[in-house]
Design a protein around this motif. Structure first.
Motif, PDB file in Angstrom:
ATOM      1  N   GLY A  46      -1.844  16.242   0.507  1.00  0.00           N
ATOM      2  CA  GLY A  46      -2.680  17.426   0.348  1.00  0.00           C
ATOM      3  C   GLY A  46      -2.578  18.363   1.536  1.00  0.00           C
ATOM      4  N   LEU A  47      -2.439  17.796   2.725  1.00  0.00           N
ATOM      5  CA  LEU A  47      -2.288  18.614   3.935  1.00  0.00           C
ATOM      6  C   LEU A  47      -0.937  19.327   3.937  1.00  0.00           C
ATOM      7  CD1 LEU A  47      -3.737  16.174   6.611  1.00  0.00           C
ATOM      8  CD2 LEU A  47      -4.930  17.959   5.335  1.00  0.00           C
ATOM      9  N   ARG A  48       0.082  18.642   3.421  1.00  0.00           N
ATOM     10  CA  ARG A  48       1.405  19.274   3.323  1.00  0.00           C
ATOM     11  C   ARG A  48       1.360  20.415   2.311  1.00  0.00           C
ATOM     12  NH1 ARG A  48       5.890  15.278   2.681  1.00  0.00           N
ATOM     13  NH2 ARG A  48       4.584  14.613   0.958  1.00  0.00           N
ATOM     14  N   ALA A  49       0.719  20.187   1.162  1.00  0.00           N
ATOM     15  CA  ALA A  49       0.622  21.224   0.133  1.00  0.00           C
ATOM     16  C   ALA A  49      -0.130  22.447   0.660  1.00  0.00           C
ATOM     17  CB  ALA A  49      -0.075  20.670  -1.111  1.00  0.00           C
ATOM     18  N   ALA A  50      -1.093  22.231   1.561  1.00  0.00           N
ATOM     19  CA  ALA A  50      -1.858  23.337   2.138  1.00  0.00           C
ATOM     20  C   ALA A  50      -1.108  24.026   3.276  1.00  0.00           C
ATOM     21  CB  ALA A  50      -3.211  22.822   2.643  1.00  0.00           C
ATOM     22  N   GLY A  51       0.024  23.452   3.697  1.00  0.00           N
ATOM     23  CA  GLY A  51       0.814  24.057   4.761  1.00  0.00           C
ATOM     24  C   GLY A  51       0.392  23.674   6.171  1.00  0.00           C
ATOM     25  N   PHE A  52      -0.424  22.632   6.306  1.00  0.00           N
ATOM     26  CA  PHE A  52      -0.905  22.227   7.622  1.00  0.00           C
ATOM     27  C   PHE A  52       0.040  21.258   8.325  1.00  0.00           C
ATOM     28  CE2 PHE A  52      -5.231  22.802   5.469  1.00  0.00           C
ATOM     29  CZ  PHE A  52      -5.243  24.149   5.745  1.00  0.00           C
ATOM     30  N   VAL A  53       0.775  20.466   7.549  1.00  0.00           N
ATOM     31  CA  VAL A  53       1.727  19.508   8.104  1.00  0.00           C
ATOM     32  C   VAL A  53       3.026  19.577   7.310  1.00  0.00           C
ATOM     33  CG1 VAL A  53      -0.058  17.899   8.929  1.00  0.00           C
ATOM     34  CG2 VAL A  53       0.942  17.570   6.662  1.00  0.00           C
ATOM     35  N   SER A  54       4.069  19.065   7.919  1.00  0.00           N
ATOM     36  CA  SER A  54       5.329  18.897   7.209  1.00  0.00           C
ATOM     37  C   SER A  54       5.911  17.567   7.643  1.00  0.00           C
ATOM     38  CB  SER A  54       6.289  20.057   7.506  1.00  0.00           C
ATOM     39  OG  SER A  54       6.565  20.135   8.877  1.00  0.00           O
ATOM     40  N   SER A  55       6.882  17.094   6.883  1.00  0.00           N
ATOM     41  CA  SER A  55       7.491  15.812   7.220  1.00  0.00           C
ATOM     42  C   SER A  55       8.990  15.890   7.023  1.00  0.00           C
ATOM     43  CB  SER A  55       6.912  14.688   6.355  1.00  0.00           C
ATOM     44  OG  SER A  55       7.226  14.915   4.993  1.00  0.00           O
ATOM     45  N   ALA A  56       9.665  15.046   7.783  1.00  0.00           N
ATOM     46  CA  ALA A  56      11.112  14.921   7.667  1.00  0.00           C
ATOM     47  C   ALA A  56      11.446  13.443   7.590  1.00  0.00           C
ATOM     48  CB  ALA A  56      11.808  15.560   8.861  1.00  0.00           C
ATOM     49  N   LYS A  57      12.404  13.095   6.736  1.00  0.00           N
ATOM     50  CA  LYS A  57      12.821  11.705   6.586  1.00  0.00           C
ATOM     51  C   LYS A  57      13.937  11.393   7.566  1.00  0.00           C
ATOM     52  CE  LYS A  57      11.501  11.422   1.771  1.00  0.00           C
ATOM     53  NZ  LYS A  57      11.834  11.029   0.424  1.00  0.00           N
ATOM     54  N   GLY A  58      14.175  10.109   7.720  1.00  0.00           N
ATOM     55  CA  GLY A  58      15.306   9.662   8.512  1.00  0.00           C
ATOM     56  C   GLY A  58      14.969   9.432   9.973  1.00  0.00           C
ATOM     57  N   HIS A  59      16.017   9.063  10.726  1.00  0.00           N
ATOM     58  CA  HIS A  59      15.870   8.775  12.147  1.00  0.00           C
ATOM     59  C   HIS A  59      15.336  10.009  12.877  1.00  0.00           C
ATOM     60  CE1 HIS A  59      16.543   6.850  15.961  1.00  0.00           C
ATOM     61  NE2 HIS A  59      17.203   7.922  16.370  1.00  0.00           N
ATOM     62  N   GLY A  60      14.295   9.824  13.650  1.00  0.00           N
ATOM     63  CA  GLY A  60      13.698  10.935  14.375  1.00  0.00           C
ATOM     64  C   GLY A  60      12.758  11.763  13.535  1.00  0.00           C
ATOM     65  N   GLY A  61      12.560  11.361  12.286  1.00  0.00           N
ATOM     66  CA  GLY A  61      11.683  12.100  11.387  1.00  0.00           C
ATOM     67  C   GLY A  61      10.240  11.661  11.519  1.00  0.00           C
ATOM     68  N   GLY A  62       9.411  12.256  10.699  1.00  0.00           N
ATOM     69  CA  GLY A  62       7.993  11.926  10.706  1.00  0.00           C
ATOM     70  C   GLY A  62       7.176  13.166  10.397  1.00  0.00           C
ATOM     71  N   TRP A  63       5.888  13.074  10.663  1.00  0.00           N
ATOM     72  CA  TRP A  63       4.947  14.152  10.386  1.00  0.00           C
ATOM     73  C   TRP A  63       4.756  15.026  11.609  1.00  0.00           C
ATOM     74  CZ3 TRP A  63       3.330  14.854   5.534  1.00  0.00           C
ATOM     75  CH2 TRP A  63       3.406  13.775   4.656  1.00  0.00           C
ATOM     76  N   VAL A  64       4.691  16.333  11.380  1.00  0.00           N
ATOM     77  CA  VAL A  64       4.392  17.299  12.451  1.00  0.00           C
ATOM     78  C   VAL A  64       3.409  18.340  11.911  1.00  0.00           C
ATOM     79  CG1 VAL A  64       6.593  17.048  13.687  1.00  0.00           C
ATOM     80  CG2 VAL A  64       6.379  18.746  11.868  1.00  0.00           C
ATOM     81  N   LEU A  65       2.647  18.911  12.812  1.00  0.00           N
ATOM     82  CA  LEU A  65       1.769  20.017  12.437  1.00  0.00           C
ATOM     83  C   LEU A  65       2.633  21.244  12.185  1.00  0.00           C
ATOM     84  CD1 LEU A  65      -1.060  19.501  15.056  1.00  0.00           C
ATOM     85  CD2 LEU A  65      -1.239  19.183  12.593  1.00  0.00           C
ATOM     86  N   SER A  66       2.308  21.990  11.161  1.00  0.00           N
ATOM     87  CA  SER A  66       3.110  23.181  10.852  1.00  0.00           C
ATOM     88  C   SER A  66       2.256  24.441  10.846  1.00  0.00           C
ATOM     89  CB  SER A  66       3.821  23.001   9.506  1.00  0.00           C
ATOM     90  OG  SER A  66       2.895  22.689   8.496  1.00  0.00           O
ATOM     91  N   CYS A  67       1.097  24.356  11.494  1.00  0.00           N
ATOM     92  CA  CYS A  67       0.165  25.480  11.525  1.00  0.00           C
ATOM     93  C   CYS A  67      -0.602  25.398  12.849  1.00  0.00           C
ATOM     94  CB  CYS A  67      -0.777  25.353  10.330  1.00  0.00           C
ATOM     95  SG  CYS A  67      -1.900  26.711  10.087  1.00  0.00           S
ATOM     96  N   PRO A  68      -0.859  26.514  13.505  1.00  0.00           N
ATOM     97  CA  PRO A  68      -1.636  26.470  14.756  1.00  0.00           C
ATOM     98  C   PRO A  68      -3.036  25.902  14.537  1.00  0.00           C
ATOM     99  CG  PRO A  68      -0.657  28.653  14.428  1.00  0.00           C
ATOM    100  CD  PRO A  68      -0.438  27.876  13.164  1.00  0.00           C
ATOM    101  N   LEU A  69      -3.507  25.123  15.485  1.00  0.00           N
ATOM    102  CA  LEU A  69      -4.823  24.498  15.385  1.00  0.00           C
ATOM    103  C   LEU A  69      -5.938  25.528  15.209  1.00  0.00           C
ATOM    104  CD1 LEU A  69      -4.639  21.726  18.139  1.00  0.00           C
ATOM    105  CD2 LEU A  69      -4.150  21.531  15.697  1.00  0.00           C
TER     106      LEU A  69
END
Length: 160
Positions: A46-69
């Protein structure tokens, strides 16, 4: 009755992500929430759909914030989680025939609506940036009193 801690859990995770250096894996974030990575990914969807986080798969991947706090309020997060009920006061009967129960339901229902409106208004006035600032003030005091660490996800996983 079990309380719903999703909002608190997700806010905790988001602040850890804000403090982190780079992506955080679902496994690490789930461990911080003391839950299963599948549960974490479901909440983050739900946070990804709202544009607050994004994720990347694979080595070095994971969740990151995609919007200023500064642009994310607690109400925004609540809504991204599907806007679960925030006041869990129930009724003895949903559609009572009893006139007493009807009066009780109407009175309690109005009170719940007012309480939810006030709480949502307050949640809409608090940003993740404000929570982050409060955390940093607490960290300064903690360290001034001889405390150590507890500002990164990795440290959190070992201290909590």
């Amino acid at each position: 009755m079990k309380q719903n801690s999703q909002l608190s859990d997700v806010l905790h995770v988001l602040l850890h992500m804000a403090e982190g250096e780079g992506p955080s894996t679902s496994e690490a974030l789930a461990a911080a929430m003391r839950t299963n990575p599948v549960v974490l990914r479901r909440l983050m969807a739900g946070l990804r759909a709202a544009g607050f986080v994004s994720s990347a798969k694979g080595h070095g991947g994971g969740w990151v914030l995609s919007c200023p706090l500064e642009r994310i309020t607690l109400r925004d997060i609540h809504e991204a989680l599907g806007a679960p009920a925030i006041v869990s006061l129930g009724f003895r009967e949903d559609r009572p025939e009893c006139l007493v129960a009807q009066a009780v339901n109407e009175s309690l229902g109005a009170a719940v609506q007012e309480a939810e409106a006030a709480l949502l208004k307050r949640l809409g006035s608090v940003t993740l940036a404000a929570l982050s600032q409060d955390f940093h003030r607490r960290m300064v005091r903690h360290r001034a009193n001889g405390g150590h660490g507890h500002h990164r996800l990795e440290e959190h996983l070992h201290e909590d």
